[in-house]
Design an enzyme around this catalytic site. Sequence first.
Site, PDB file in Angstrom:
ATOM      1  N   ASP A 187       0.810  -1.223   0.000  1.00 12.08           N
ATOM      2  CA  ASP A 187       0.000   0.000   0.000  1.00 12.08           C
ATOM      3  C   ASP A 187       0.841   1.270   0.000  1.00 12.08           C
ATOM      4  OD1 ASP A 187      -2.169  -1.746   0.156  1.00 12.08           O
ATOM      5  OD2 ASP A 187      -2.080  -1.764   2.342  1.00 12.08           O
ATOM      6  N   LYS A 242       1.681   2.019  -5.127  1.00 13.57           N
ATOM      7  CA  LYS A 242       2.193   1.415  -6.375  1.00 13.57           C
ATOM      8  C   LYS A 242       1.252   1.693  -7.545  1.00 13.57           C
ATOM      9  CE  LYS A 242       2.331  -2.589  -4.310  1.00 13.57           C
ATOM     10  NZ  LYS A 242       2.058  -2.182  -2.905  1.00 13.57           N
ATOM     11  N   GLY A 292      -4.598  -4.466  -3.713  1.00 16.93           N
ATOM     12  CA  GLY A 292      -5.582  -3.417  -3.965  1.00 16.93           C
ATOM     13  C   GLY A 292      -4.812  -2.186  -4.391  1.00 16.93           C
ATOM     14  N   HIS A 293      -4.842  -1.865  -5.679  1.00 19.05           N
ATOM     15  CA  HIS A 293      -4.055  -0.749  -6.207  1.00 19.05           C
ATOM     16  C   HIS A 293      -5.002   0.370  -6.632  1.00 19.05           C
ATOM     17  CE1 HIS A 293      -0.448  -3.604  -7.192  1.00 19.05           C
ATOM     18  NE2 HIS A 293      -0.782  -3.573  -5.922  1.00 19.05           N
ATOM     19  N   GLN A 342       1.914  -6.373  -3.403  1.00 17.33           N
ATOM     20  CA  GLN A 342       2.482  -6.570  -2.062  1.00 17.33           C
ATOM     21  C   GLN A 342       3.828  -5.819  -1.973  1.00 17.33           C
ATOM     22  OE1 GLN A 342       1.129  -9.777  -3.619  1.00 17.33           O
ATOM     23  NE2 GLN A 342      -0.662  -8.747  -2.871  1.00 17.33           N
TER      24      GLN A 342
HETATM   25  P1  GDP Z   1      -0.829   0.206  -3.502  1.00 16.92           P
HETATM   26  O1  GDP Z   1      -1.391  -1.061  -2.980  1.00 16.92           O
HETATM   27  O2  GDP Z   1       0.644   0.318  -3.280  1.00 16.92           O
HETATM   28  O3  GDP Z   1      -1.206   0.483  -4.933  1.00 16.92           O
HETATM   29  O4  GDP Z   1      -1.479   1.372  -2.627  1.00 16.92           O
HETATM   30  P2  GDP Z   1      -3.044   1.519  -2.225  1.00 16.92           P
HETATM   31  O5  GDP Z   1      -3.805   1.967  -3.409  1.00 16.92           O
HETATM   32  O6  GDP Z   1      -3.515   0.302  -1.505  1.00 16.92           O
HETATM   33  O7  GDP Z   1      -2.942   2.641  -1.120  1.00 16.92           O
HETATM   34  C1  GDP Z   1      -2.387   3.893  -1.384  1.00 16.92           C
HETATM   35  C2  GDP Z   1      -3.451   4.951  -1.050  1.00 16.92           C
HETATM   36  O8  GDP Z   1      -2.817   6.212  -0.959  1.00 16.92           O
HETATM   37  C3  GDP Z   1      -4.506   5.098  -2.118  1.00 16.92           C
HETATM   38  O9  GDP Z   1      -5.720   5.471  -1.492  1.00 16.92           O
HETATM   39  C4  GDP Z   1      -3.970   6.230  -2.990  1.00 16.92           C
HETATM   40  O10 GDP Z   1      -5.014   6.939  -3.665  1.00 16.92           O
HETATM   41  C5  GDP Z   1      -3.330   7.103  -1.944  1.00 16.92           C
HETATM   42  N1  GDP Z   1      -2.153   7.879  -2.384  1.00 16.92           N
HETATM   43  C6  GDP Z   1      -1.154   7.525  -3.252  1.00 16.92           C
HETATM   44  N2  GDP Z   1      -0.195   8.473  -3.287  1.00 16.92           N
HETATM   45  C7  GDP Z   1      -0.596   9.443  -2.438  1.00 16.92           C
HETATM   46  C8  GDP Z   1      -0.017  10.677  -2.007  1.00 16.92           C
HETATM   47  O11 GDP Z   1       1.067  11.076  -2.411  1.00 16.92           O
HETATM   48  N3  GDP Z   1      -0.721  11.402  -1.077  1.00 16.92           N
HETATM   49  C9  GDP Z   1      -1.926  10.992  -0.586  1.00 16.92           C
HETATM   50  N4  GDP Z   1      -2.525  11.768   0.319  1.00 16.92           N
HETATM   51  N5  GDP Z   1      -2.495   9.842  -0.963  1.00 16.92           N
HETATM   52  C10 GDP Z   1      -1.830   9.071  -1.870  1.00 16.92           C
HETATM   53  P1  IMO Z   2      -0.903  -4.333  -2.191  1.00 15.97           P
HETATM   54  O1  IMO Z   2      -0.490  -4.866  -3.540  1.00 15.97           O
HETATM   55  C1  IMO Z   2      -0.897  -4.815   2.111  1.00 15.97           C
HETATM   56  C2  IMO Z   2      -0.909  -8.904   3.661  1.00 15.97           C
HETATM   57  C3  IMO Z   2      -2.134  -9.375   4.407  1.00 15.97           C
HETATM   58  C4  IMO Z   2      -1.510 -10.350   5.392  1.00 15.97           C
HETATM   59  C5  IMO Z   2      -0.398 -10.994   4.549  1.00 15.97           C
HETATM   60  C6  IMO Z   2      -0.775 -12.333   3.939  1.00 15.97           C
HETATM   61  O2  IMO Z   2      -2.213  -3.613  -2.222  1.00 15.97           O
HETATM   62  O3  IMO Z   2       0.202  -3.561  -1.561  1.00 15.97           O
HETATM   63  P2  IMO Z   2      -2.353 -13.026   1.920  1.00 15.97           P
HETATM   64  O4  IMO Z   2      -3.830 -12.789   1.688  1.00 15.97           O
HETATM   65  O5  IMO Z   2      -1.474 -12.458   0.861  1.00 15.97           O
HETATM   66  O6  IMO Z   2      -2.038 -14.459   2.213  1.00 15.97           O
HETATM   67  O7  IMO Z   2      -2.028 -12.232   3.291  1.00 15.97           O
HETATM   68  O8  IMO Z   2      -0.105 -10.073   3.520  1.00 15.97           O
HETATM   69  N1  IMO Z   2      -1.153  -8.373   2.304  1.00 15.97           N
HETATM   70  C7  IMO Z   2      -1.109  -7.070   1.987  1.00 15.97           C
HETATM   71  N2  IMO Z   2      -0.910  -5.992   2.755  1.00 15.97           N
HETATM   72  N3  IMO Z   2      -1.027  -4.672   0.788  1.00 15.97           N
HETATM   73  C8  IMO Z   2      -1.199  -5.756  -0.005  1.00 15.97           C
HETATM   74  O9  IMO Z   2      -1.201  -5.671  -1.351  1.00 15.97           O
HETATM   75  C9  IMO Z   2      -1.276  -7.021   0.590  1.00 15.97           C
HETATM   76  N4  IMO Z   2      -1.461  -8.277   0.124  1.00 15.97           N
HETATM   77  C10 IMO Z   2      -1.359  -9.087   1.172  1.00 15.97           C
HETATM   78  O10 IMO Z   2      -2.771  -8.308   5.070  1.00 15.97           O
HETATM   79  O11 IMO Z   2      -0.889  -9.650   6.437  1.00 15.97           O
HETATM   80 MG    MG Z   3      -2.915  -1.741  -1.730  1.00 18.58          MG
END
Ligand code: GDP
Ligand code: IMO
Ligand code: MG
Length: 425
Positions: A12, A15, A39-40, A222
């Site tokens: 998170d 990415k 979850g991207h 991840q």
């Molecule tokens: P990922 O799994 O690495 O793709 O990240 P996620 O989408 O799960 O979580 C990142 C969250 O931060 C999302 O809600 C994005 O919209 C938000 N986000 C990304 N870059 C920034 C930033 O520079 N500032 C803020 N405030 N939010 C951001």
């Molecule tokens: P993105 O791509 C954050 C965590 C789960 C748990 C561990 C194992 O959005 O960054 P799993 O279901 O993979 O067997 O769970 O990994 N986990 C993540 N945490 N971002 C993710 O993906 C994750 N995918 C798995 O919360 O701790």
């Molecule tokens: Mg994510």
Amino acid sequence: MNTVLVGAQWGDEGKGKVIDFLTEEADVVVRFQGGSNAGHTVVVGDKKYVLHLVPSGVLHEGKHCVIGNGVVMDPFDLVRELEQVQSWGFDIKGRFHISERAHMVMQWHRALDAAEESARAAGRKIGTTGRGIGPAYAAKVGRYGMRAGDLLKPNFADIIRIRTEEANAKLVSLGAHELDVDEMIRLYTPMANALLPYVTDTVQFLHESLDANRQILFEGAQATMLDVDFGTYPFVTSSNPTAGGACTGSGVGPRAIDRVIGVLKLYTTRVGEGPFPTELFDSDGELLRSRGGEFGATTGRPRRCGWFDAVIARYAQRINGVDFWAMTKLDVLDAFPTVKICTGYKRDDGFVYQTFPADLDVLAHCEPIYEELPGWQCETSHITDYDALPENAKRYVARILELIGGKLGVLSVGPARETTLRIGV
Ligand code: GDP
Ligand code: IMO
Ligand code: MG
């Protein structure tokens, strides 16, 4: 220029946003590991898109998207997501490809994920996303998995029957309900038609792309600290989200990779169980969570939040060979009078760890060592030029780079596409 993008912390990091930004210059975006546990998020205008299996590059018309062999894909999740992407107005015809070699996450993998997790004693639970990821990868390496290519086989129903019966034996031993074999055959038969148009030899497709000098972007899911080899084992996912996974999970050699970009949130978060040395349990942690909107994009769970940890970032730099960092969420720190960076872990007896220990028991006897820097306490999300950032924000970023190595490539100051500062990439 072929680029691998990986998460440097516990996921998170942003990415999805950075992939969306880099896709402008790419021709092909490839997912190489993980599944719908990811979850991207990509924010375009006033629309927020969350992608789980489909590469985040799909939001750019005409770009090819590949589900590589290293991914485990749930056919139901994928069909649903493809329908959603099309309902958002993006055409995927001719540009979406699934590797024949990619393993499938089946209903019994989800059931086993739930049953195994509930059988784990307190303190040993992983806090998985419940998406069946661990059991699907266990089946792959145990050589009893099902691959996307099996959808093409005339004896598909027989394969389902055998696999369901094997899984049922495990489910019963875990005290869970058996699955109905005929119901599984009935459920999965239509999947073959839904996904067949996309299933192909993606190794061939990627090598043709390389030969044609098309630019490939490898989208890690991840992150480094969730890697099954390098992360906080056993509190990890079941794949290799680190840079090496891009080769094994897609079928290109290491020489095809020109650069590695690590995505690094300027503080730290984690979802699920497992050690997190800089975790905060106070109002600072609350403020990071509320300002950063730190709630899981897949499960909605509140993310654990803490200060920036330079020990894990330096470790990620080494393991992935990060050339450039994409640093995200600087704006979340705008409100803090002081910001902290963890530079090492101090053991009870005074020994200082500057590298991440393989043995998690060690961490139970360690305290983070912090360096405190003055905050900037003004808004940064409207800033479009690095030089225009507050001096203290630049100092914070520069100090982190000094501690962890690598160069700054991208700096993100908000969720939207335009809040992205290109620096060195
Ligand atoms: P990922 O799994 O690495 O793709 O990240 P996620 O989408 O799960 O979580 C990142 C969250 O931060 C999302 O809600 C994005 O919209 C938000 N986000 C990304 N870059 C920034 C930033 O520079 N500032 C803020 N405030 N939010 C951001
Ligand atoms: P993105 O791509 C954050 C965590 C789960 C748990 C561990 C194992 O959005 O960054 P799993 O279901 O993979 O067997 O769970 O990994 N986990 C993540 N945490 N971002 C993710 O993906 C994750 N995918 C798995 O919360 O701790
Ligand atoms: Mg994510």
